[in-house]
Design a protein around this motif. Structure first.
Motif, PDB file in Angstrom:
ATOM      1  N   ALA A  66       0.818  -1.212   0.000  1.00 57.70           N
ATOM      2  CA  ALA A  66       0.000   0.000   0.000  1.00 57.70           C
ATOM      3  C   ALA A  66       0.855   1.266   0.000  1.00 57.70           C
ATOM      4  O   ALA A  66       0.510   2.252  -0.636  1.00 57.70           O
ATOM      5  CB  ALA A  66      -0.932  -0.003   1.210  1.00 57.70           C
ATOM      6  N   GLU A  67       1.977   1.249   0.716  1.00 62.46           N
ATOM      7  CA  GLU A  67       2.852   2.417   0.806  1.00 62.46           C
ATOM      8  C   GLU A  67       4.026   2.353  -0.167  1.00 62.46           C
ATOM      9  O   GLU A  67       4.847   3.263  -0.195  1.00 62.46           O
ATOM     10  CB  GLU A  67       3.390   2.560   2.231  1.00 62.46           C
ATOM     11  CG  GLU A  67       2.333   2.900   3.245  1.00 62.46           C
ATOM     12  CD  GLU A  67       2.912   3.085   4.646  1.00 62.46           C
ATOM     13  OE1 GLU A  67       4.144   3.146   4.780  1.00 62.46           O
ATOM     14  OE2 GLU A  67       2.118   3.170   5.577  1.00 62.46           O
ATOM     15  N   HIS A  68       4.121   1.264  -0.929  1.00 64.97           N
ATOM     16  CA  HIS A  68       5.255   1.062  -1.842  1.00 64.97           C
ATOM     17  C   HIS A  68       6.578   1.233  -1.101  1.00 64.97           C
ATOM     18  O   HIS A  68       7.461   1.980  -1.509  1.00 64.97           O
ATOM     19  CB  HIS A  68       5.197   2.030  -3.031  1.00 64.97           C
ATOM     20  CG  HIS A  68       3.989   1.847  -3.875  1.00 64.97           C
ATOM     21  ND1 HIS A  68       3.896   0.861  -4.819  1.00 64.97           N
ATOM     22  CD2 HIS A  68       2.805   2.502  -3.897  1.00 64.97           C
ATOM     23  CE1 HIS A  68       2.714   0.919  -5.400  1.00 64.97           C
ATOM     24  NE2 HIS A  68       2.024   1.904  -4.850  1.00 64.97           N
ATOM     25  N   SER A  69       6.683   0.519   0.010  1.00 65.54           N
ATOM     26  CA  SER A  69       7.899   0.602   0.817  1.00 65.54           C
ATOM     27  C   SER A  69       8.225  -0.782   1.374  1.00 65.54           C
ATOM     28  O   SER A  69       7.427  -1.718   1.271  1.00 65.54           O
ATOM     29  CB  SER A  69       7.725   1.593   1.970  1.00 65.54           C
ATOM     30  OG  SER A  69       6.743   1.129   2.874  1.00 65.54           O
ATOM     31  N   SER A  93      13.174   1.308   3.111  1.00 68.13           N
ATOM     32  CA  SER A  93      13.275   1.879   1.770  1.00 68.13           C
ATOM     33  C   SER A  93      12.105   2.809   1.537  1.00 68.13           C
ATOM     34  O   SER A  93      11.038   2.645   2.114  1.00 68.13           O
ATOM     35  CB  SER A  93      13.285   0.776   0.711  1.00 68.13           C
ATOM     36  OG  SER A  93      11.988   0.259   0.536  1.00 68.13           O
ATOM     37  N   GLY A  94      12.327   3.773   0.669  1.00 73.40           N
ATOM     38  CA  GLY A  94      11.259   4.681   0.280  1.00 73.40           C
ATOM     39  C   GLY A  94      10.441   4.062  -0.835  1.00 73.40           C
ATOM     40  O   GLY A  94      10.445   2.853  -1.025  1.00 73.40           O
ATOM     41  N   SER A  95       9.774   4.898  -1.560  1.00 72.61           N
ATOM     42  CA  SER A  95       8.924   4.416  -2.648  1.00 72.61           C
ATOM     43  C   SER A  95       9.747   3.761  -3.733  1.00 72.61           C
ATOM     44  O   SER A  95      10.857   4.172  -4.012  1.00 72.61           O
ATOM     45  CB  SER A  95       8.160   5.585  -3.264  1.00 72.61           C
ATOM     46  OG  SER A  95       7.192   6.051  -2.388  1.00 72.61           O
ATOM     47  N   TRP A  96       9.159   2.743  -4.312  1.00 73.75           N
ATOM     48  CA  TRP A  96       9.760   2.170  -5.496  1.00 73.75           C
ATOM     49  C   TRP A  96       8.815   2.455  -6.650  1.00 73.75           C
ATOM     50  O   TRP A  96       7.633   2.693  -6.455  1.00 73.75           O
ATOM     51  CB  TRP A  96      10.039   0.677  -5.328  1.00 73.75           C
ATOM     52  CG  TRP A  96       8.835  -0.190  -5.174  1.00 73.75           C
ATOM     53  CD1 TRP A  96       7.931  -0.514  -6.147  1.00 73.75           C
ATOM     54  CD2 TRP A  96       8.368  -0.847  -3.993  1.00 73.75           C
ATOM     55  NE1 TRP A  96       6.954  -1.327  -5.661  1.00 73.75           N
ATOM     56  CE2 TRP A  96       7.199  -1.554  -4.332  1.00 73.75           C
ATOM     57  CE3 TRP A  96       8.835  -0.922  -2.693  1.00 73.75           C
ATOM     58  CZ2 TRP A  96       6.496  -2.307  -3.420  1.00 73.75           C
ATOM     59  CZ3 TRP A  96       8.129  -1.677  -1.793  1.00 73.75           C
ATOM     60  CH2 TRP A  96       6.987  -2.351  -2.140  1.00 73.75           C
ATOM     61  N   SER A  97       9.352   2.451  -7.833  1.00 73.30           N
ATOM     62  CA  SER A  97       8.511   2.785  -8.987  1.00 73.30           C
ATOM     63  C   SER A  97       8.132   1.553  -9.787  1.00 73.30           C
ATOM     64  O   SER A  97       7.533   1.669 -10.833  1.00 73.30           O
ATOM     65  CB  SER A  97       9.245   3.779  -9.878  1.00 73.30           C
ATOM     66  OG  SER A  97      10.464   3.223 -10.309  1.00 73.30           O
ATOM     67  N   ASN A  98       8.480   0.397  -9.291  1.00 76.04           N
ATOM     68  CA  ASN A  98       8.191  -0.846  -9.998  1.00 76.04           C
ATOM     69  C   ASN A  98       6.710  -1.155  -9.831  1.00 76.04           C
ATOM     70  O   ASN A  98       6.261  -1.489  -8.748  1.00 76.04           O
ATOM     71  CB  ASN A  98       9.064  -1.953  -9.424  1.00 76.04           C
ATOM     72  CG  ASN A  98       8.912  -3.257 -10.155  1.00 76.04           C
ATOM     73  OD1 ASN A  98       7.941  -3.454 -10.862  1.00 76.04           O
ATOM     74  ND2 ASN A  98       9.858  -4.130  -9.969  1.00 76.04           N
ATOM     75  N   SER A  99       5.956  -1.070 -10.898  1.00 80.57           N
ATOM     76  CA  SER A  99       4.512  -1.261 -10.784  1.00 80.57           C
ATOM     77  C   SER A  99       4.123  -2.672 -10.396  1.00 80.57           C
ATOM     78  O   SER A  99       3.018  -2.917  -9.930  1.00 80.57           O
ATOM     79  CB  SER A  99       3.829  -0.877 -12.112  1.00 80.57           C
ATOM     80  OG  SER A  99       4.302  -1.712 -13.144  1.00 80.57           O
TER      81      SER A  99
END
Length: 85
Positions: free
Chosen positions: A60-63, A75-81
């Motif tokens: 949900a948080e992409h973390s 880790s912060g956000s990742w952009s891997n969909s």
């Protein structure tokens, strides 16, 4: 460089460059690394877990949170969909 140009460069690199086998602590990783635009992308979750870390993915948080016996990595956000880490 536009996002579209970066995407096409990455796709071209994936076609041209073979996946890279990884070995961590003498153990072969099941997921191979990939080389995109001279950057080697490795499967961090598998690498960290092979070193004894506990890895928790928050879709949900992409973390992600990685806990080793003596320290913690967030880790912060990742952009891997696909959500693969």
């Amino acid at each position: 460089m536009s996002k579209e140009a970066i995407y096409h460069t990455a796709v071209d690199d994936l076609k041209r460059m073979p996946p890279v086998s990884l070995k961590v602590n003498g153990k072969n990783m099941t997921t191979k690394a990939i080389n995109i635009n001279t950057k080697l992308l490795v499967p961090l979750k598998e690498v960290f877990e092979s070193c004894g870390a506990m890895v928790k993915i928050n879709e949900a948080e992409h973390s992600s949170n990685c806990s080793f016996p003596r320290f913690f990595i967030r880790s912060g956000s990742w952009s891997n969909s696909s959500g693969i880490l």
